[in-house]
Design a protein around this motif. Sequence first.
Motif, mmCIF file in Angstrom:
data_model
loop_
_atom_site.group_PDB
_atom_site.id
_atom_site.type_symbol
_atom_site.label_atom_id
_atom_site.label_comp_id
_atom_site.label_asym_id
_atom_site.label_seq_id
_atom_site.Cartn_x
_atom_site.Cartn_y
_atom_site.Cartn_z
ATOM 1 N N ARG A 152 41.826 6.332 61.141
ATOM 2 C CA ARG A 152 40.560 7.062 61.230
ATOM 3 C C ARG A 152 39.529 6.256 62.018
ATOM 4 N NH1 ARG A 152 42.144 10.470 57.167
ATOM 5 N NH2 ARG A 152 40.689 12.124 56.523
ATOM 6 N N TYR B 55 29.856 9.431 64.356
ATOM 7 C CA TYR B 55 31.073 8.623 64.270
ATOM 8 C C TYR B 55 30.816 7.179 63.834
ATOM 9 C CZ TYR B 55 33.091 12.665 66.524
ATOM 10 O OH TYR B 55 33.485 13.953 66.805
ATOM 11 N N GLN B 56 29.709 6.585 64.278
ATOM 12 C CA GLN B 56 29.440 5.211 63.855
ATOM 13 C C GLN B 56 29.159 5.142 62.367
ATOM 14 O OE1 GLN B 56 29.776 2.340 65.821
ATOM 15 N NE2 GLN B 56 29.748 1.550 63.723
ATOM 16 N N GLN C 19 29.882 14.616 63.437
ATOM 17 C CA GLN C 19 29.989 13.883 64.706
ATOM 18 C C GLN C 19 29.113 12.629 64.730
ATOM 19 O OE1 GLN C 19 29.603 16.531 68.085
ATOM 20 N NE2 GLN C 19 31.141 17.950 67.304
ATOM 21 N N ALA D 293 37.797 7.231 65.633
ATOM 22 C CA ALA D 293 36.336 7.300 65.832
ATOM 23 C C ALA D 293 35.895 6.352 66.948
ATOM 24 C CB ALA D 293 35.621 6.973 64.525
ATOM 25 N N ARG E 202 31.958 12.122 60.010
ATOM 26 C CA ARG E 202 32.832 12.468 61.132
ATOM 27 C C ARG E 202 32.707 13.959 61.448
ATOM 28 N NH1 ARG E 202 39.298 12.137 60.532
ATOM 29 N NH2 ARG E 202 38.756 13.692 58.948
#
Length: 212
Positions: A189, A166-167, A164, A193, A161
């Motif tokens: 969280r 996110y997946q 960046q 995301a 995260r």
Amino acid sequence: IGMDRIPPSFAIGDHWELNRESARWAFDYVDFHTQVAYNLAIQDVREAQKKWEEAAMAQVPVIDKTAQELYEKALELNEKDKFALRGIGNLFYKKGDHEQALQYFEKFLNIDDRYIAVLTMTGNIYRRRREYENAAIHYKKALKQQPKNVFALYGMGDSQRGLQNYQEAIDCWLQILEKEPSNQNLLSRVGDALAILGKEDEAISYYQKCLD
């Protein structure tokens, strides 16, 4: 240095046979009788807990100081004693002195980079410093050996995260949620995301789970 065996009371115990020498039976016996009249019995349990635990906890600073002195003596004899390096690192980590802990953990990992707990704690330190790439490197090594390690998955998720990714972060957190489906912290969280990725409907479903 340190323990080389568990206490005898923890090494014995049969669920079907009462044994006063067994720590397991001490716990089971108190637990069973406390459940019968919890509101009243728990008061006695807490009094006993206070009596025995406070005395034990009061000894921790002295034990830690003695342990550190022994570890330092070991390092005087052999500066690459990995058990001493790990031990001092653990003591500093427990105290919250992460910069000192990191120095010893890195020295340890230069000798043995397979120890999952040290890899995870080192990752945690880098993550707190927002050095997410370094953190991810250490979590990855831990997860290579133990793919379902919850602490490494959690740290890796937070690191991704921070990068960046996110997946990738979601993928880590979802693995923990398989075991802890009601973990509100992780549910939110994942929702955050997903929202960043523009998957609003999926995000709402995870936020809703926090409220269920």
